[in-house]
Scaffold this active site. Structure first.
Site, PDB file in Angstrom:
ATOM      1  CD  GLU A  42      -0.927  -5.972   5.136  1.00 34.52           C
ATOM      2  OE1 GLU A  42      -1.094  -4.782   5.468  1.00 34.52           O
ATOM      3  OE2 GLU A  42      -1.111  -6.373   3.962  1.00 34.52           O
TER       4      GLU A  42
ATOM      5  CG  HIS B   7      -3.621  -3.487   3.139  1.00 29.42           C
ATOM      6  ND1 HIS B   7      -2.611  -3.042   3.951  1.00 29.42           N
ATOM      7  CD2 HIS B   7      -4.178  -2.393   2.568  1.00 29.42           C
ATOM      8  CE1 HIS B   7      -2.551  -1.714   3.897  1.00 29.42           C
ATOM      9  NE2 HIS B   7      -3.491  -1.294   3.057  1.00 29.42           N
TER      10      HIS B   7
ATOM     11  CB  CYS C  75      -0.977  -0.029   1.170  1.00 33.43           C
ATOM     12  SG  CYS C  75      -2.316   1.183   1.014  1.00 33.43           S
TER      13      CYS C  75
END
Length: 258
Positions: free
Chosen positions: A217, A215, A111
């Site tokens: 993660e 994202h 990001c």
């Protein structure tokens, strides 16, 4: 350095984000699930030895967060759309990035991380996608909605991103950003694009660096491809993966590398 089975990855962040970033725990758990040992690096304060820290890592993650300083890419610092600039973090993460490139260790930028990488190499950003990118799809929802996809991207076949993902083509990804790549920097190549044409994935031709605008993660508990991306990065850290000369690219930025 970690044992070959559990590489140590450094994850940059700002301690000022912790109270409002309720899904921070997901990120650490995701990289552990992918097989890594994690070391968090607070970049909010000056960090004179950050390059030395990076040299002892097996990989580096540049995480999400607030806007990159507009002065770094020639934009208006008085633009009311710019949010929460942290110049100390910018400087620390750029130092960490350069140290990782010099050491030859893999990098995953997420990001804001993609935006920072692009600016570091001489690219520019849209200060606000809703205002500045005609026909922009929705890229920003509330932080607590990041656990689920928001829009799709097309991943370039043959890219390093596709290798780490073990797939290419259309993927459903999450999204929480109001800025994005305007001009892709020289030295970077596009690896994923949203339906509105925004570059959502980029990588270096000659180094195992992948940057994505979404994202993984956070998304990994609900989308298998997100965990595969984390695992592909961790595998590269585990093996000390050099630049893969078999990777093919279909697009390149036109900026100048700094």
């Amino acid at each position: 350095m970690a044992s070959p089975s559990r590489p140590v990855i450094g994850i940059t962040y700002s301690s000022t984000d912790l109270e409002r970033f309720s899904l921070w725990r997901n990120m650490l758990h995701g990289f552990v699930e992918a097989g890594a040992v994690t070391l968090t690096i607070d970049c909010h304060q000056p960090h004179e030895d950050i390059a030395a820290v990076v040299r002892h890592l097996d990989g580096l993650v540049i995480s999400g967060g607030a806007d990159v300083d507009p002065l770094a890419y020639g934009a208006d610092p008085r633009d009311p759309a710019i949010r929460d600039v942290d110049r100390a973090r910018d400087s620390n993460e750029q130092t960490a990035l350069r140290a990782a490139l010099a050491a030859g260790i893999p990098v995953l930028a997420i990001c804001r991380g993609l935006q920072l990488v692009n600016v570091t190499f001489g690219g520019t950003l849209y200060a606000d996608l809703k205002r500045d990118l005609a026909g922009a799809v929705t890229h920003e929802l509330r932080e607590e909605e990041l656990a689920w996809p928001l829009h799709t991207v097309d991943v370039t076949p043959g890219s390093r991103l596709s290798q780490w993902l073990r797939t290419s083509g259309r993927l459903a990804v999450n999204s929480e950003h109001h800025q994005g790549v305007r001009r892709l920097a020289g030295g970077l190549v596009a690896a994923a694009v949203a339906d509105d044409g925004l570059v959502e994935g980029a990588e270096l031709r000659d180094h195992p660096l992948v940057a994505v605008q979404w994202h993984p993660e956070i998304l990994w508990p609900n989308e298998e491809h997100a965990l595969r991306l984390l695992s592909g990065f961790v595998d590269a850290c585990r093996t000390g993966q050099p630049a893969d000369q078999s990777v093919s690219y279909s697009a390149q930025g036109d900026g100048d590398v700094r």
